[in-house]
Design an enzyme around this catalytic site. Structure first.
Site, PDB file in Angstrom:
ATOM      1  CG  LEU A   1      -2.162   0.670   1.114  1.00 22.18           C
ATOM      2  CD1 LEU A   1      -3.049   0.567   0.018  1.00 22.18           C
ATOM      3  CD2 LEU A   1      -2.994   0.354   2.598  1.00 22.18           C
ATOM      4  CG  ASP A   2       1.119   3.953  -3.548  1.00 24.60           C
ATOM      5  OD1 ASP A   2       2.118   2.979  -3.760  1.00 24.60           O
ATOM      6  OD2 ASP A   2       0.713   4.442  -4.296  1.00 24.60           O
ATOM      7  N   PRO A   3       2.786   4.556   0.654  1.00 21.67           N
ATOM      8  CG  PRO A   3       5.082   5.152   0.748  1.00 21.67           C
ATOM      9  CD  PRO A   3       3.983   4.769  -0.042  1.00 21.67           C
TER      10      PRO A   3
ATOM     11  CB  ALA B   1      -2.585   4.392   0.560  1.00 22.90           C
TER      12      ALA B   1
END
Length: 306
Positions: free
Chosen positions: A38-40, A42
Site C-alpha cells: 500500500l503506497d505510503p 494511502a
C-alpha cells in the site's frame, strides 16, 4: 508459536515494510509478511501473515481490492498522486458531472492500464520509480486489469472551479493502480488528474471493520487464527478423521464434490481442508478422482494472542 493473520489499518506516511517491521517487534518473530503493498500516502487495510500464516499470503495477493479515493481534476503530477510535483494544469471549470460519469463508465470493466511510471515495477532489473527519479523517461507496457466497480459519490469544485475533487469507490482486480485511474480519468476529460487521497477498505474477504491501528495492536495483538482466515478466503472441505490423518502425512484422498467441474479446487485456487475439530489441516487441489495436498499445516495447539 503464534500464527495467523493481522489486519492492520495502515497509517498515512508509513511504507508497508515499515508496518511489517513494527509487527515483527510486536509479535516477537522475524517471520512476518504482507499480502500486497500500500503506497505510503494511502491508509487502510494491509493484511499481514505471522509465522505459518505467511503461507496463506500467496492466495490473498491475487484477490480483488476495494478503495475509497479522491481524484483531483485540473492538475497532473509526476507521480500521479499528491506527493509529486505538478507538471501541468488545465481548468476543470467546464467539466460537467455527466462528463465525469461517462468517462468513469469507460474506465469500468476489463481495461488495458499503463501503470504509473513511479511504481515498484522492475524495468531491466531496476524499479521504475528509481529510473524516473534519476531523470529517465520511463514507458511501461499496458496490462489487463478489471475494474469491477467505479462509483462517483461527490464532485466538489475547489479554487473557484479551476479544479474538481471527485470522491469515488473503486473495486478492482489485483495489480490495478488507482493513481493510474486518476491519471487516465483526467486525460479522458482533457484536464489532467491525480490522486489526493486513498484508503483501502477491503482485500479479498478481509475488511476495514476487522482492521486495527498499530496503536491498538500494541495494546492487544488481535490475530485472526489460521482456520478462520482460510475459511473466509477459499472454498472449504470438511474431512473425516481418517481423511485428516491421510492428508497430514501428505497422502491423497478422494476428490471433493466439485471435481471435474469449473469449481474444482486447483493448485492456484485450492480448497481449505479442516479436521473434525475445525483445525486447518491442508490446502487441497483436485486431480482426477483424487485430492492431493498443496500445503500441509502441521497440527498445533496455538491460540491467537497467546
Amino acid at each position: 508459536m503464534l500464527s495467523g493473520l493481522v489486519i492492520v489499518d495502515k497509517p498515512q506516511g508509513w511504507t508497508s515494510h515499515d508496518v511489517v517491521g513494527r509487527m515483527r517487534r510486536l509479535a516477537g518473530t522475524r517471520k512476518v509478511g504482507h499480502a500486497g503493498t500500500l503506497d505510503p500516502m494511502a491508509t487502510g487495510v494491509l493484511v499481514l501473515g505471522i509465522n505459518k500464516a505467511t503461507r496463506l499470503l500467496t492466495y490473498i495477493v491475487g484477490t480483488s481490492k476495494t478503495y475509497t479515493a479522491t481524484i483531483r481534476l485540473g492538475e497532473s503530477t509526476v507521480t500521479d498522486d499528491a506527493e509529486g510535483e505538478v507538471v501541468s494544469s488545465h481548468s476543470a471549470a467546464a467539466v460537467t458531472e455527466g462528463a465525469i460519469r461517462a468517462a468513469v463508465a469507460a474506465l469500468t470493466g476489463e481495461i488495458q492500464q499503463v501503470p504509473s511510471s513511479v511504481s515498484a515495477i522492475k524495468v531491466n532489473g531496476e524499479r521504475a520509480y528509481a529510473r524516473v527519479r534519476s531523470g529517465e523517461d520511463v514507458k511501461l507496457a499496458a496490462r489487463p486489469v478489471t475494474i469491477h466497480r467505479f462509483d462517483v459519490h461527490a464532485v466538489r469544485p475547489e479554487r473557484a472551479g479551476a479544479v474538481l475533487d471527485v470522491d469515488v469507490t473503486v473495486e478492482c482486480s489485483s495489480g490495478t493502480y488507482i493513481r493510474a485511474l486518476a491519471r487516465d480519468l483526467g486525460e479522458a476529460l482533457g484536464t489532467g488528474g491525480h490522486l489526493t487521497a486513498l484508503r483501502r477498505t477491503q482485500v479479498g474477504p478481509y475488511t476495514l471493520d476487522q482492521a486495527r491501528t498499530l496503536e491498538q495492536l500494541a495494546e492487544e495483538l488481535e490475530v485472526l487464527e489460521m482456520s478462520q482466515a482460510a475459511r473466509a478466503l477459499m472454498p472449504n472441505r470438511e474431512l473425516s478423521e481418517d481423511e485428516a490423518t491421510e492428508i497430514s502425512f501428505g497422502r491423497r484422498i478422494a476428490a471433493g464434490a466439485g471435481a471435474g467441474t469449473p469449481e474444482a479446487a486447483t493448485a492456484d485456487n485450492p480448497a481449505a481442508a479442516f479436521a473434525p475439530d475445525g483445525s486447518l489441516v491442508a490446502l487441497l487441489a483436485d486431480a482426477g478422482g483424487y485430492a492431493k495436498p498443496v500445503l500441509v499445516f502441521a497440527p498445533s495447539n496455538e491460540q491467537p494472542g497467546k
